[in-house]
Motif scaffolding. Structure first.
Motif, PDB file in Angstrom:
ATOM      1  N   THR A  29       0.894  -1.312  -0.051  1.00 55.10           N
ATOM      2  CA  THR A  29       0.041   0.121  -0.047  1.00 55.10           C
ATOM      3  C   THR A  29       0.850   1.382   0.109  1.00 55.10           C
ATOM      4  OG1 THR A  29      -0.197  -0.115   2.411  1.00 55.10           O
ATOM      5  CG2 THR A  29      -1.899  -1.116   1.160  1.00 55.10           C
ATOM      6  N   SER A  30       0.371   2.237  -0.630  1.00 55.13           N
ATOM      7  CA  SER A  30       0.934   3.527  -0.547  1.00 55.13           C
ATOM      8  C   SER A  30       0.358   4.815  -0.146  1.00 55.13           C
ATOM      9  CB  SER A  30       1.175   3.786  -2.107  1.00 55.13           C
ATOM     10  OG  SER A  30       2.196   2.947  -2.790  1.00 55.13           O
ATOM     11  N   ILE A  31       1.220   5.886   0.341  1.00 53.79           N
ATOM     12  CA  ILE A  31       0.705   7.111   0.520  1.00 53.79           C
ATOM     13  C   ILE A  31       1.084   8.131  -0.514  1.00 53.79           C
ATOM     14  CG2 ILE A  31       1.041   9.201   2.063  1.00 53.79           C
ATOM     15  CD1 ILE A  31       1.757   6.982   4.416  1.00 53.79           C
ATOM     16  N   HIS A  32       0.032   8.766  -1.056  1.00 56.19           N
ATOM     17  CA  HIS A  32       0.485   9.676  -2.163  1.00 56.19           C
ATOM     18  C   HIS A  32       0.731  11.301  -1.464  1.00 56.19           C
ATOM     19  CE1 HIS A  32      -0.455   6.399  -4.889  1.00 56.19           C
ATOM     20  NE2 HIS A  32      -1.346   6.259  -4.008  1.00 56.19           N
ATOM     21  N   HIS A  33       1.743  11.755  -1.581  1.00 54.23           N
ATOM     22  CA  HIS A  33       1.936  13.088  -0.966  1.00 54.23           C
ATOM     23  C   HIS A  33       2.690  14.001  -2.058  1.00 54.23           C
ATOM     24  CE1 HIS A  33       5.968  11.341  -0.697  1.00 54.23           C
ATOM     25  NE2 HIS A  33       5.587  10.255  -0.279  1.00 54.23           N
ATOM     26  N   ARG A  34       2.763  15.231  -1.431  1.00 56.89           N
ATOM     27  CA  ARG A  34       3.850  16.149  -2.251  1.00 56.89           C
ATOM     28  C   ARG A  34       4.827  16.235  -1.370  1.00 56.89           C
ATOM     29  NH1 ARG A  34      -1.433  19.856  -2.931  1.00 56.89           N
ATOM     30  NH2 ARG A  34      -2.339  18.898  -4.780  1.00 56.89           N
ATOM     31  N   VAL A  35       6.061  16.625  -2.040  1.00 52.70           N
ATOM     32  CA  VAL A  35       7.170  16.854  -1.135  1.00 52.70           C
ATOM     33  C   VAL A  35       7.783  18.382  -1.708  1.00 52.70           C
ATOM     34  CG1 VAL A  35       7.888  14.573  -1.041  1.00 52.70           C
ATOM     35  CG2 VAL A  35       8.681  15.661  -3.011  1.00 52.70           C
ATOM     36  N   GLY A  36       8.449  18.943  -0.841  1.00 53.40           N
ATOM     37  CA  GLY A  36       9.309  20.037  -1.245  1.00 53.40           C
ATOM     38  C   GLY A  36       8.578  21.368  -0.786  1.00 53.40           C
ATOM     39  N   PRO A  37       9.210  22.582  -0.688  1.00 57.26           N
ATOM     40  CA  PRO A  37       8.366  23.761  -0.267  1.00 57.26           C
ATOM     41  C   PRO A  37       7.572  24.351  -1.596  1.00 57.26           C
ATOM     42  CG  PRO A  37      10.606  23.942  -1.107  1.00 57.26           C
ATOM     43  CD  PRO A  37      10.378  22.580  -1.110  1.00 57.26           C
ATOM     44  N   TRP A  38       6.707  24.805  -0.829  1.00 57.61           N
ATOM     45  CA  TRP A  38       5.522  25.709  -1.624  1.00 57.61           C
ATOM     46  C   TRP A  38       6.292  26.765  -2.220  1.00 57.61           C
ATOM     47  CZ3 TRP A  38       3.532  30.079  -2.469  1.00 57.61           C
ATOM     48  CH2 TRP A  38       2.564  30.600  -2.969  1.00 57.61           C
ATOM     49  N   PRO A  39       6.234  27.129  -3.547  1.00 56.03           N
ATOM     50  CA  PRO A  39       5.181  26.570  -4.499  1.00 56.03           C
ATOM     51  C   PRO A  39       5.841  25.471  -5.477  1.00 56.03           C
ATOM     52  CG  PRO A  39       5.893  28.680  -5.355  1.00 56.03           C
ATOM     53  CD  PRO A  39       6.911  28.342  -3.988  1.00 56.03           C
ATOM     54  N   VAL A  40       6.849  25.081  -5.249  1.00 54.30           N
ATOM     55  CA  VAL A  40       7.506  24.126  -6.011  1.00 54.30           C
ATOM     56  C   VAL A  40       7.176  22.628  -5.722  1.00 54.30           C
ATOM     57  CG1 VAL A  40       9.266  25.783  -7.173  1.00 54.30           C
ATOM     58  CG2 VAL A  40       9.652  24.329  -4.955  1.00 54.30           C
ATOM     59  N   GLN A  41       6.209  22.282  -5.103  1.00 52.98           N
ATOM     60  CA  GLN A  41       6.018  21.145  -4.580  1.00 52.98           C
ATOM     61  C   GLN A  41       5.882  20.003  -5.653  1.00 52.98           C
ATOM     62  OE1 GLN A  41       2.685  21.475  -2.145  1.00 52.98           O
ATOM     63  NE2 GLN A  41       3.848  22.173  -0.463  1.00 52.98           N
ATOM     64  N   ILE A  42       6.073  18.709  -5.520  1.00 49.89           N
ATOM     65  CA  ILE A  42       6.022  17.668  -6.525  1.00 49.89           C
ATOM     66  C   ILE A  42       5.335  16.674  -6.089  1.00 49.89           C
ATOM     67  CG2 ILE A  42       7.314  15.941  -7.754  1.00 49.89           C
ATOM     68  CD1 ILE A  42       9.973  17.930  -7.455  1.00 49.89           C
ATOM     69  N   ASN A  43       4.359  16.139  -6.951  1.00 47.17           N
ATOM     70  CA  ASN A  43       3.593  14.807  -6.500  1.00 47.17           C
ATOM     71  C   ASN A  43       4.434  13.602  -6.173  1.00 47.17           C
ATOM     72  OD1 ASN A  43       1.138  16.402  -6.172  1.00 47.17           O
ATOM     73  ND2 ASN A  43       0.497  15.800  -8.051  1.00 47.17           N
ATOM     74  N   ASP A  44       4.514  12.945  -5.333  1.00 53.09           N
ATOM     75  CA  ASP A  44       4.887  11.457  -5.267  1.00 53.09           C
ATOM     76  C   ASP A  44       4.445  10.661  -4.099  1.00 53.09           C
ATOM     77  OD1 ASP A  44       7.271  10.223  -5.906  1.00 53.09           O
ATOM     78  OD2 ASP A  44       8.685  11.999  -5.468  1.00 53.09           O
ATOM     79  N   SER A  45       4.992   9.391  -4.083  1.00 53.38           N
ATOM     80  CA  SER A  45       4.477   8.418  -3.379  1.00 53.38           C
ATOM     81  C   SER A  45       5.557   7.754  -2.372  1.00 53.38           C
ATOM     82  CB  SER A  45       3.607   7.395  -4.120  1.00 53.38           C
ATOM     83  OG  SER A  45       4.308   6.769  -4.948  1.00 53.38           O
ATOM     84  N   THR A  46       4.989   7.156  -1.431  1.00 50.94           N
ATOM     85  CA  THR A  46       5.868   6.132  -0.467  1.00 50.94           C
ATOM     86  C   THR A  46       4.982   4.930  -0.221  1.00 50.94           C
ATOM     87  OG1 THR A  46       6.702   7.986   0.473  1.00 50.94           O
ATOM     88  CG2 THR A  46       6.645   5.724   1.944  1.00 50.94           C
ATOM     89  N   THR A  47       5.549   3.458  -0.448  1.00 51.94           N
ATOM     90  CA  THR A  47       4.862   2.358  -0.496  1.00 51.94           C
ATOM     91  C   THR A  47       5.585   1.655   0.389  1.00 51.94           C
ATOM     92  OG1 THR A  47       4.670   2.540  -3.014  1.00 51.94           O
ATOM     93  CG2 THR A  47       4.496   0.326  -1.939  1.00 51.94           C
ATOM     94  N   VAL A  48       4.798   0.912   1.099  1.00 48.37           N
ATOM     95  CA  VAL A  48       5.317  -0.098   2.216  1.00 48.37           C
ATOM     96  C   VAL A  48       5.875  -1.463   1.663  1.00 48.37           C
ATOM     97  CG1 VAL A  48       4.525  -1.858   4.110  1.00 48.37           C
ATOM     98  CG2 VAL A  48       3.438   0.471   3.865  1.00 48.37           C
ATOM     99  N   ARG A  49       7.008  -1.763   1.878  1.00 46.98           N
ATOM    100  CA  ARG A  49       7.748  -2.779   1.489  1.00 46.98           C
ATOM    101  C   ARG A  49       7.638  -3.846   2.506  1.00 46.98           C
ATOM    102  NH1 ARG A  49      12.949  -2.261  -1.541  1.00 46.98           N
ATOM    103  NH2 ARG A  49      13.816  -3.549   0.070  1.00 46.98           N
ATOM    104  N   ALA A  50       7.742  -3.710   3.997  1.00 44.63           N
ATOM    105  CA  ALA A  50       7.479  -4.734   4.987  1.00 44.63           C
ATOM    106  C   ALA A  50       6.887  -4.221   6.122  1.00 44.63           C
ATOM    107  CB  ALA A  50       9.092  -5.240   5.150  1.00 44.63           C
ATOM    108  N   MET A  51       6.177  -4.807   7.037  1.00 49.88           N
ATOM    109  CA  MET A  51       5.666  -4.448   7.950  1.00 49.88           C
ATOM    110  C   MET A  51       5.228  -5.597   9.250  1.00 49.88           C
ATOM    111  SD  MET A  51       2.445  -4.212   9.574  1.00 49.88           S
ATOM    112  CE  MET A  51       1.117  -4.525   8.581  1.00 49.88           C
ATOM    113  N   GLU A  52       5.636  -5.198  10.357  1.00 50.12           N
ATOM    114  CA  GLU A  52       5.230  -6.070  11.529  1.00 50.12           C
ATOM    115  C   GLU A  52       4.813  -5.118  12.530  1.00 50.12           C
ATOM    116  OE1 GLU A  52       8.485  -8.831  12.813  1.00 50.12           O
ATOM    117  OE2 GLU A  52       9.293  -8.747  10.763  1.00 50.12           O
TER     118      GLU A  52
END
Length: 147
Positions: free
Chosen positions: A47-70
């Motif tokens: 599963t993923s989180i879809h987020h923006r990174v960087g300072p406003w106003p130059v933010q970029i859409n990106d995502s982070t995905t779970v590789r392992a979880m306990e």
């Protein structure tokens, strides 16, 4: 790889509850600016989180995905840092006392421009950011009211 650790005055379950709340991600991850979506089932593997990174106003859409979880023990993430590349971030939670937890955050840059930097230079860049992230994570875990 850069590793940072911190003892947080909260149980592993309480800290993991913050990690499992995808909507809180931008509150503790330095550089994440806005959560756009959290996929159902977060933090299940894949599963993923879809987020923006960087300072406003130059933010970029990106995502982070779970590789392992306990639950209450481990969360490993594949964090995209476009245009800088990708990193694998591993958070491990170990009881330090009955009411505190040793949290380790290990980050390995696996692709992109930052990967070409020598490991000591990468560590100089990543360690302060990750120390701040663990501080924020701790503040949320300690002070957030249980739901």
């Amino acid at each position: 790889m850069s590793e940072t650790s911190r003892v947080i005055d909260a149980t592993p379950e309480r800290i993991f509850a913050v990690l499992a709340d995808g909507w809180s991600y931008a509150s503790w991850v330095v550089g994440a600016a806005h959560i756009r979506d959290v996929e159902d089932g977060w933090p299940a593997v894949g599963t993923s989180i879809h987020h923006r990174v960087g300072p406003w106003p130059v933010q970029i859409n990106d995502s982070t995905t779970v590789r392992a979880m306990e639950p209450a023990r481990l969360l490993e993430l594949d964090a995209r840092m476009w245009p800088l590349g990708r990193a694998v971030i591993r958070l491990t939670l170990e009881p330090a006392t009955p009411t505190s937890t040793l949290v380790r955050m290990a980050e390995t840059v696996v692709s992109g421009a930052v990967r070409s930097l020598p490991d000591p230079v990468q560590a100089l860049l990543l360690k302060p950011r990750n120390a701040e992230a663990l501080g924020r994570l701790g503040d949320i875990a300690v002070h957030r009211r249980p739901v």
